[in-house]
Design a protein around this motif. Sequence first.
Motif, PDB file in Angstrom:
ATOM      1  N   ILE A  93       5.285   3.649   3.334  1.00  0.00           N
ATOM      2  CA  ILE A  93       5.472   3.499   1.891  1.00  0.00           C
ATOM      3  C   ILE A  93       6.684   2.609   1.611  1.00  0.00           C
ATOM      4  CG2 ILE A  93       6.227   4.752  -0.186  1.00  0.00           C
ATOM      5  CD1 ILE A  93       3.269   5.087   0.238  1.00  0.00           C
ATOM      6  N   ASN A  94       7.745   2.769   2.386  1.00  0.00           N
ATOM      7  CA  ASN A  94       8.945   1.942   2.208  1.00  0.00           C
ATOM      8  C   ASN A  94       8.613   0.462   2.355  1.00  0.00           C
ATOM      9  OD1 ASN A  94      10.537   4.178   1.746  1.00  0.00           O
ATOM     10  ND2 ASN A  94      11.402   4.219   3.806  1.00  0.00           N
ATOM     11  N   ILE A  95       7.750   0.120   3.305  1.00  0.00           N
ATOM     12  CA  ILE A  95       7.336  -1.273   3.494  1.00  0.00           C
ATOM     13  C   ILE A  95       6.546  -1.752   2.281  1.00  0.00           C
ATOM     14  CG2 ILE A  95       5.860  -2.807   4.871  1.00  0.00           C
ATOM     15  CD1 ILE A  95       6.752  -1.058   7.316  1.00  0.00           C
ATOM     16  N   LEU A  96       5.618  -0.923   1.814  1.00  0.00           N
ATOM     17  CA  LEU A  96       4.840  -1.283   0.624  1.00  0.00           C
ATOM     18  C   LEU A  96       5.743  -1.422  -0.607  1.00  0.00           C
ATOM     19  CD1 LEU A  96       1.761   1.037   1.200  1.00  0.00           C
ATOM     20  CD2 LEU A  96       1.752  -1.465   1.272  1.00  0.00           C
ATOM     21  N   GLN A  97       6.697  -0.518  -0.732  1.00  0.00           N
ATOM     22  CA  GLN A  97       7.612  -0.546  -1.875  1.00  0.00           C
ATOM     23  C   GLN A  97       8.517  -1.779  -1.808  1.00  0.00           C
ATOM     24  OE1 GLN A  97      10.480   2.670  -2.119  1.00  0.00           O
ATOM     25  NE2 GLN A  97      10.388   2.621  -4.354  1.00  0.00           N
ATOM     26  N   TYR A  98       9.039  -2.083  -0.639  1.00  0.00           N
ATOM     27  CA  TYR A  98       9.912  -3.249  -0.457  1.00  0.00           C
ATOM     28  C   TYR A  98       9.187  -4.527  -0.883  1.00  0.00           C
ATOM     29  CZ  TYR A  98      12.878  -6.745   1.709  1.00  0.00           C
ATOM     30  OH  TYR A  98      13.690  -7.834   1.926  1.00  0.00           O
ATOM     31  N   ASN A  99       7.900  -4.569  -0.630  1.00  0.00           N
ATOM     32  CA  ASN A  99       7.095  -5.745  -0.957  1.00  0.00           C
ATOM     33  C   ASN A  99       6.494  -5.692  -2.363  1.00  0.00           C
ATOM     34  OD1 ASN A  99       6.819  -7.620   1.525  1.00  0.00           O
ATOM     35  ND2 ASN A  99       6.840  -5.538   2.329  1.00  0.00           N
ATOM     36  N   GLY A 100       6.897  -4.698  -3.150  1.00  0.00           N
ATOM     37  CA  GLY A 100       6.483  -4.621  -4.543  1.00  0.00           C
ATOM     38  C   GLY A 100       5.040  -4.193  -4.760  1.00  0.00           C
ATOM     39  N   LEU A 101       4.456  -3.505  -3.782  1.00  0.00           N
ATOM     40  CA  LEU A 101       3.050  -3.116  -3.871  1.00  0.00           C
ATOM     41  C   LEU A 101       2.847  -1.689  -4.351  1.00  0.00           C
ATOM     42  CD1 LEU A 101       1.814  -4.836  -0.611  1.00  0.00           C
ATOM     43  CD2 LEU A 101       1.623  -5.674  -2.952  1.00  0.00           C
ATOM     44  N   VAL A 102       3.850  -0.835  -4.210  1.00  0.00           N
ATOM     45  CA  VAL A 102       3.783   0.534  -4.719  1.00  0.00           C
ATOM     46  C   VAL A 102       5.088   0.873  -5.415  1.00  0.00           C
ATOM     47  CG1 VAL A 102       2.171   1.321  -2.931  1.00  0.00           C
ATOM     48  CG2 VAL A 102       4.617   1.660  -2.611  1.00  0.00           C
ATOM     49  N   GLU A 103       5.020   1.872  -6.276  1.00  0.00           N
ATOM     50  CA  GLU A 103       6.216   2.350  -6.963  1.00  0.00           C
ATOM     51  C   GLU A 103       6.091   3.842  -7.213  1.00  0.00           C
ATOM     52  OE1 GLU A 103       6.334  -0.120 -10.400  1.00  0.00           O
ATOM     53  OE2 GLU A 103       4.408   0.581 -11.134  1.00  0.00           O
ATOM     54  N   SER A 104       7.226   4.445  -7.524  1.00  0.00           N
ATOM     55  CA  SER A 104       7.258   5.870  -7.769  1.00  0.00           C
ATOM     56  C   SER A 104       7.959   6.133  -9.093  1.00  0.00           C
ATOM     57  CB  SER A 104       8.009   6.584  -6.643  1.00  0.00           C
ATOM     58  OG  SER A 104       8.108   7.966  -6.907  1.00  0.00           O
TER      59      SER A 104
END
Length: 83
Positions: A55-66
Motif C-alpha cells: 500500500i505504501n508503494i501505491l500511496q507513494y505513487n498517488g494511486l491510493v489514499e486513506s
Amino acid sequence: MFKKFPEVVFLSYPSETMLNRIKDIYLYLNEKGTATTKELSEQFGLSDRTIQRDINILQYNGLVESYKKGEWTTTDKKVKLPK
C-alpha cells in the motif's frame, strides 16, 4: 536511487511476484471501492505488514489514499496496467 517501472517507483528492482501482488491489490481496491488493511490481508492471505508495504508503494505513487486510518481507496489518477 529510484528505479521506475510502469507507473510505480521502487527503491530497488521488484520481483515479478511483488509486482503482481501490488497490481492485484490495486485492482481489488479499484473494483471494491474501499478496503481496510485487515480485509486486504485476509483477502490475499498476507500479513498486515506485507499489505502495508505494498500500500505504501501505491500511496507513494498517488494511486491510493486513506481518508480514515487503515481504510484505503483508489485515487482518480490514471494508470496503465501491464497485462
